[in-house]
Design a protein around this motif. Structure first.
Motif, mmCIF file in Angstrom:
data_model
loop_
_atom_site.group_PDB
_atom_site.id
_atom_site.type_symbol
_atom_site.label_atom_id
_atom_site.label_comp_id
_atom_site.label_asym_id
_atom_site.label_seq_id
_atom_site.Cartn_x
_atom_site.Cartn_y
_atom_site.Cartn_z
ATOM 1 N N ARG A 33 2.455 -10.605 3.191
ATOM 2 C CA ARG A 33 1.033 -10.328 3.002
ATOM 3 C C ARG A 33 0.882 -9.203 1.983
ATOM 4 N NH1 ARG A 33 -1.095 -10.198 8.091
ATOM 5 N NH2 ARG A 33 0.768 -11.139 8.972
ATOM 6 N N PRO A 34 -0.299 -9.053 1.402
ATOM 7 C CA PRO A 34 -0.458 -8.012 0.380
ATOM 8 C C PRO A 34 -0.276 -6.594 0.919
ATOM 9 C CG PRO A 34 -2.265 -9.596 0.268
ATOM 10 C CD PRO A 34 -1.507 -9.890 1.531
ATOM 11 N N GLN A 35 -0.724 -6.339 2.153
ATOM 12 C CA GLN A 35 -0.646 -4.987 2.698
ATOM 13 C C GLN A 35 0.795 -4.609 3.030
ATOM 14 O OE1 GLN A 35 -2.370 -7.535 4.025
ATOM 15 N NE2 GLN A 35 -4.471 -6.938 4.512
ATOM 16 N N MET A 36 1.106 -3.334 2.876
ATOM 17 C CA MET A 36 2.378 -2.839 3.381
ATOM 18 C C MET A 36 2.294 -2.850 4.904
ATOM 19 S SD MET A 36 3.469 0.256 0.821
ATOM 20 C CE MET A 36 5.228 0.157 1.123
ATOM 21 N N GLN A 41 -1.325 -1.547 6.399
ATOM 22 C CA GLN A 41 -1.950 -0.486 5.618
ATOM 23 C C GLN A 41 -2.905 -1.119 4.605
ATOM 24 O OE1 GLN A 41 -1.221 2.789 6.669
ATOM 25 N NE2 GLN A 41 -0.420 1.387 8.209
ATOM 26 N N GLU A 42 -4.168 -1.178 4.985
ATOM 27 C CA GLU A 42 -5.155 -1.921 4.198
ATOM 28 C C GLU A 42 -5.281 -1.406 2.772
ATOM 29 O OE1 GLU A 42 -7.349 -4.967 3.355
ATOM 30 O OE2 GLU A 42 -6.576 -4.683 5.395
ATOM 31 N N PHE A 43 -5.069 -0.099 2.554
ATOM 32 C CA PHE A 43 -5.257 0.470 1.225
ATOM 33 C C PHE A 43 -3.953 0.835 0.535
ATOM 34 C CE2 PHE A 43 -9.123 1.239 3.675
ATOM 35 C CZ PHE A 43 -10.029 0.533 2.889
ATOM 36 N N ASP A 44 -2.814 0.408 1.105
ATOM 37 C CA ASP A 44 -1.499 0.556 0.477
ATOM 38 C C ASP A 44 -0.904 -0.837 0.397
ATOM 39 O OD1 ASP A 44 -1.038 3.600 0.259
ATOM 40 O OD2 ASP A 44 -1.770 3.325 2.315
ATOM 41 N N ARG A 45 -0.855 -1.385 -0.822
ATOM 42 C CA ARG A 45 -0.541 -2.805 -0.999
ATOM 43 C C ARG A 45 0.564 -3.016 -2.024
ATOM 44 N NH1 ARG A 45 -5.126 -6.667 -0.189
ATOM 45 N NH2 ARG A 45 -6.396 -5.741 1.468
#
Length: 197
Positions: free
Chosen positions: A62-65, A77-81
């Protein structure tokens, strides 16, 4: 007096509204990449190799870490991708490492247009890609190296835990890059190992 108070009230209302709107603004997303970290003094080679396909566990695909909080808990982590899909990041990084380790420019990512003519193809199944902030990045991957001309193959496993000495997701990305350097070295060793008859 009432005429003097009215502008002050208007200014306070506008200032409060601006502060509320600023507080509602979305945080800025940060994007991370994996990077090649290997170097070598091996002689130049003309062999060619295709990296892929690469598979990763669904939990981290998925894009999120995805960071590990405990034995049975993770957090997105919605804002760490990741800047691109994780399997593409891994494939690109391993390919760049192999260019340096094998001293050949002929390393491509499957299914690239020239991958069909490669001397070797390596497929990678990542079984663990754990990120624990401030602690470690863990990689467990099974890989299969296949020589195209005769179908001979070798299968190996790379398991490594790279420590993270500082907090921050950039440190985690750097640790995962070091883990992929270890994976790349294992693959390069298999390519350069004497061929068994």
């Amino acid at each position: 007096m009432a005429r003097q108070i009215a502008p002050v009230i208007c200014i306070l209302v506008i200032g409060t509204a601006a502060a509320v709107l600023a507080g509602c603004a979305s945080p800025t997303a940060r994007f991370y990449t994996l990077s090649a970290t290997t170097s070598t003094v091996a002689p130049a080679s003309s062999l060619s190799l295709s990296v892929g396909p690469v598979s990763v566990p669904a939990a981290v695909d998925r894009p999120q870490m995805v960071v590990t909080l405990g034995p049975n808990q993770v957090s997105l982590q919605e804002f760490d991708r990741w800047a691109s899909p994780l399997k593409d990041e891994i494939s690109r990084t391993v390919a760049e490492n192999l260019v340096a380790l094998l001293r050949t420019p002929h390393v491509t990512q499957f299914p690239g247009s020239s991958s069909a003519e490669a001397d070797y193809r390596v497929s990678i199944e990542v079984q663990r890609f754990d990120s624990t902030p401030g602690e470690a990045a863990t990689l467990d991957a099974v890989w299969t190296l296949r020589r195209i001309k005769d179908g001979q193959s070798k299968t190996g496993r790379t398991s490594t835990r790279e420590p993270v000495n500082q907090p921050g997701y950039d440190e985690l990305a750097a640790a995962h890059s070091r883990a992929l350097a270890r994976l790349s070295q294992d693959i390069a060793d298999a390519v350069q190992a004497p061929t068994t008859k």
